[in-house]
Design a protein around this motif. Sequence first.
Motif, mmCIF file in Angstrom:
data_model
loop_
_atom_site.group_PDB
_atom_site.id
_atom_site.type_symbol
_atom_site.label_atom_id
_atom_site.label_comp_id
_atom_site.label_asym_id
_atom_site.label_seq_id
_atom_site.Cartn_x
_atom_site.Cartn_y
_atom_site.Cartn_z
ATOM 1 N N ASP A 1 5.197 -6.765 -14.017
ATOM 2 C CA ASP A 1 4.244 -6.952 -13.963
ATOM 3 C C ASP A 1 3.296 -7.035 -13.141
ATOM 4 O OD1 ASP A 1 5.394 -4.836 -16.010
ATOM 5 O OD2 ASP A 1 5.271 -6.297 -17.443
ATOM 6 N N THR A 2 2.285 -6.835 -12.526
ATOM 7 C CA THR A 2 0.758 -7.602 -11.596
ATOM 8 C C THR A 2 -0.033 -6.200 -11.390
ATOM 9 O OG1 THR A 2 0.830 -8.418 -9.328
ATOM 10 C CG2 THR A 2 1.614 -6.219 -9.096
ATOM 11 N N VAL A 3 -1.468 -6.683 -10.524
ATOM 12 C CA VAL A 3 -2.266 -5.658 -11.174
ATOM 13 C C VAL A 3 -1.623 -4.385 -9.913
ATOM 14 C CG1 VAL A 3 -4.735 -5.696 -10.100
ATOM 15 C CG2 VAL A 3 -3.780 -7.841 -10.836
ATOM 16 N N VAL A 4 -2.804 -3.446 -10.569
ATOM 17 C CA VAL A 4 -2.175 -2.053 -9.538
ATOM 18 C C VAL A 4 -3.468 -1.022 -9.400
ATOM 19 C CG1 VAL A 4 -0.948 -0.084 -9.341
ATOM 20 C CG2 VAL A 4 0.261 -1.943 -10.495
ATOM 21 N N VAL A 5 -3.638 -1.380 -8.081
ATOM 22 C CA VAL A 5 -5.157 -0.616 -7.900
ATOM 23 C C VAL A 5 -4.724 0.432 -7.300
ATOM 24 C CG1 VAL A 5 -7.363 -0.206 -6.513
ATOM 25 C CG2 VAL A 5 -6.007 -2.522 -7.240
ATOM 26 N N VAL A 6 -5.450 2.006 -7.970
ATOM 27 C CA VAL A 6 -5.284 3.422 -8.144
ATOM 28 C C VAL A 6 -6.531 3.177 -6.551
ATOM 29 C CG1 VAL A 6 -5.465 6.505 -8.644
ATOM 30 C CG2 VAL A 6 -4.945 3.486 -10.337
ATOM 31 N N THR A 7 -6.071 3.887 -5.930
ATOM 32 C CA THR A 7 -6.489 4.585 -4.414
ATOM 33 C C THR A 7 -7.894 6.513 -4.435
ATOM 34 O OG1 THR A 7 -5.594 5.246 -2.924
ATOM 35 C CG2 THR A 7 -5.582 2.946 -2.815
ATOM 36 N N PRO A 8 -8.835 6.533 -3.899
ATOM 37 C CA PRO A 8 -9.632 7.470 -4.119
ATOM 38 C C PRO A 8 -8.036 8.914 -4.208
ATOM 39 C CG PRO A 8 -11.260 6.253 -3.349
ATOM 40 C CD PRO A 8 -9.831 5.638 -3.250
ATOM 41 N N SER A 9 -6.703 8.766 -3.435
ATOM 42 C CA SER A 9 -6.216 9.820 -2.821
ATOM 43 C C SER A 9 -5.566 9.856 -3.561
ATOM 44 C CB SER A 9 -6.216 9.564 -0.907
ATOM 45 O OG SER A 9 -4.806 8.579 -1.019
ATOM 46 N N GLU A 10 -5.154 8.918 -5.051
ATOM 47 C CA GLU A 10 -3.876 8.713 -5.764
ATOM 48 C C GLU A 10 -3.167 7.663 -5.457
ATOM 49 O OE1 GLU A 10 -5.133 8.711 -9.155
ATOM 50 O OE2 GLU A 10 -7.003 9.586 -8.765
ATOM 51 N N GLY A 11 -3.484 6.644 -4.167
ATOM 52 C CA GLY A 11 -2.293 6.573 -3.712
ATOM 53 C C GLY A 11 -2.392 4.642 -4.033
ATOM 54 N N ASP B 1 0.864 -1.479 0.107
ATOM 55 C CA ASP B 1 -0.353 -0.128 0.468
ATOM 56 C C ASP B 1 1.119 0.826 -0.167
ATOM 57 O OD1 ASP B 1 -1.918 2.001 0.600
ATOM 58 O OD2 ASP B 1 -2.673 1.374 2.120
ATOM 59 N N LEU B 2 1.149 1.929 -1.362
ATOM 60 C CA LEU B 2 1.782 3.183 -1.623
ATOM 61 C C LEU B 2 0.681 3.865 -1.270
ATOM 62 C CD1 LEU B 2 3.666 2.154 -4.311
ATOM 63 C CD2 LEU B 2 4.524 1.578 -1.971
ATOM 64 N N ASP B 3 0.793 4.216 0.371
ATOM 65 C CA ASP B 3 0.295 6.080 0.438
ATOM 66 C C ASP B 3 0.444 7.363 0.727
ATOM 67 O OD1 ASP B 3 -2.180 7.415 1.910
ATOM 68 O OD2 ASP B 3 -1.404 7.305 3.955
ATOM 69 N N THR B 4 -0.592 8.651 0.063
ATOM 70 C CA THR B 4 -0.252 9.507 -0.810
ATOM 71 C C THR B 4 -0.661 10.760 0.286
ATOM 72 O OG1 THR B 4 -1.920 9.984 -1.541
ATOM 73 C CG2 THR B 4 -0.602 8.829 -3.300
ATOM 74 N N LYS B 5 -1.216 9.775 1.268
ATOM 75 C CA LYS B 5 -1.058 11.301 2.501
ATOM 76 C C LYS B 5 -1.005 11.237 3.765
ATOM 77 C CE LYS B 5 -4.767 8.799 3.384
ATOM 78 N NZ LYS B 5 -4.828 7.694 2.630
ATOM 79 N N SER B 6 0.693 10.511 4.091
ATOM 80 C CA SER B 6 2.095 10.628 4.834
ATOM 81 C C SER B 6 2.225 11.913 4.566
ATOM 82 C CB SER B 6 2.133 9.832 5.549
ATOM 83 O OG SER B 6 3.043 9.174 3.836
ATOM 84 N N GLY B 7 2.796 12.493 3.404
ATOM 85 C CA GLY B 7 3.146 13.534 2.876
ATOM 86 C C GLY B 7 4.579 13.549 2.734
ATOM 87 N N THR B 8 4.757 12.193 2.146
ATOM 88 C CA THR B 8 5.541 11.310 1.508
ATOM 89 C C THR B 8 5.560 11.122 0.431
ATOM 90 O OG1 THR B 8 4.751 9.654 2.500
ATOM 91 C CG2 THR B 8 6.888 10.941 4.165
ATOM 92 N N ASP B 9 7.048 10.248 -0.984
ATOM 93 C CA ASP B 9 7.011 9.509 -1.453
ATOM 94 C C ASP B 9 6.458 8.533 -1.381
ATOM 95 O OD1 ASP B 9 6.907 9.545 -4.628
ATOM 96 O OD2 ASP B 9 7.943 11.299 -5.361
ATOM 97 N N SER B 10 5.678 7.022 -1.161
ATOM 98 C CA SER B 10 5.795 6.817 -0.868
ATOM 99 C C SER B 10 6.503 5.462 -2.685
ATOM 100 C CB SER B 10 4.679 5.875 0.132
ATOM 101 O OG SER B 10 3.701 6.087 -1.381
ATOM 102 N N SER B 11 6.152 5.523 -3.060
ATOM 103 C CA SER B 11 6.229 5.051 -5.218
ATOM 104 C C SER B 11 8.079 5.559 -4.578
ATOM 105 C CB SER B 11 5.732 5.983 -5.853
ATOM 106 O OG SER B 11 3.975 5.840 -5.718
ATOM 107 N N ALA B 12 8.241 6.651 -4.471
ATOM 108 C CA ALA B 12 10.048 6.644 -4.420
ATOM 109 C C ALA B 12 11.152 6.324 -3.922
ATOM 110 C CB ALA B 12 10.247 8.439 -4.333
ATOM 111 N N ALA B 13 10.240 6.092 -2.448
ATOM 112 C CA ALA B 13 10.474 5.256 -1.220
ATOM 113 C C ALA B 13 11.242 3.510 -1.368
ATOM 114 C CB ALA B 13 9.748 4.878 0.053
ATOM 115 N N LEU B 14 9.051 3.333 -2.093
ATOM 116 C CA LEU B 14 9.803 1.762 -2.916
ATOM 117 C C LEU B 14 11.476 1.326 -3.871
ATOM 118 C CD1 LEU B 14 8.196 -0.920 -3.025
ATOM 119 C CD2 LEU B 14 7.225 -0.523 -4.690
ATOM 120 N N ARG B 15 11.178 2.253 -4.779
ATOM 121 C CA ARG B 15 12.002 2.553 -5.531
ATOM 122 C C ARG B 15 13.311 2.615 -5.226
ATOM 123 N NH1 ARG B 15 8.554 6.163 -8.465
ATOM 124 N NH2 ARG B 15 9.701 7.669 -7.572
#
Length: 292
Positions: A128-138, A102-116
Motif C-alpha cells: 500500500d502506497t501513494v498512487v497518482v493517476v495521470t490525465p491519460s489514466e496511467g 510509471d505505468l503508461d497507457t499510451k503505449s498500447g500495452t497493459d502496463s499494469s498487467a505487465a507489473l502484476r
Amino acid sequence: MATTARHAVPPVALALAHALSAAERGLAVIPLSRTKLPALPSPHRDEAGPAPCHGECGRPGHGVHDATTDPARVRELFAAAPWATGYGIACGLPPHHLIGIDLDTKSGTDSSAALRELALRHLFTIPDTVVVVTPSEGRHVWLSGPADVVVPNSAGRLAPGIDVRGAGGYLVGPGSRTDHGEYRTIPGTALLPPAPCPPALLRLLLPPARPEHPAGGTTPPGAGQGLVQFVLAAHEGQRNTRLFWAACRAYENGLGETLSHALIKAALTTGLTEREARATLTSASRLVRGPR
C-alpha cells in the motif's frame, strides 16, 4: 441585488499550495509548466558550449537540481515562474529516496498487467502506497528506496509501458495541471508514506550485471577514472550516494576490484570514513554480482 464576484485562483497559486504541502512531507519540489517540463529556463541557455553547472552558480533554472523542501525557497522558485501550473517531485533524495514506477497507457500495452506478471514471476507484491493517476489514466506508483542504493531512470527496460523514475528524475506531483488534464491521487493513498520497495523489485530496477573481467582480460590504462572523479566531486549529503553509484558502475564493467582502492581513497577525501566507504562498496558488489 448585490452579488459577490468570484475570482478564480491563479493556477500558479494552486500549484504552489500543492508543492508546499509536498515539501512539508519531505519531498523536494520544482515548478513545472503545462508541458510537464521545468518551468524555469536555464540561466546558461545563451552561453556557448555545454553547461555542466547543476546549480552551483546559485541561480534557478537547473531543473531537478533546483528541487528543495525549504518553504521559502519553494516560494522563490514559483515567484520566478508565474506561468507554472504544476510541480515536480525529485526522486532519489533523502529522506524518502523516492522511486516512481510509471505505468503508461499510451503505449498500447497493459502496463499494469505487465507489473502484476513481474510480481508473480519474481515473488513480490506492491505494498500500500501513494498512487497518482495521470490525465491519460496511467499510474505513478511511489516507492521508497534504500539510502545507499541509486536507482537509475529507465524507459521500458523493466517491461513494455513501464518507465522508472529514479535518481536525477522527477514525478509530476498530484494537483498539477497540464495541457491534458490534472494529476490526482487515488482515494485513500494521498496521506500514505511512500512504501519501501520490495527487494526483488529493487534488484530488477538496477542495471543488469556484466562480466567481472573486461573482454581481452586486460584493463586499459586510466579506465574508470571518470568514476573516481565523480566521487571526488560529491558535496555533503551526496557523498555516499555518489560512491555507491560509481561502485555499481565499476562492478558492472568488471572494474570493481581494480578501482576499489581509488574509490575508497576518493571517498575519504570527500569526508566519508574508511568503514563507511568499504561498507558502501560491499553493498554495491552484493547488489551487482549477488551474494558470494
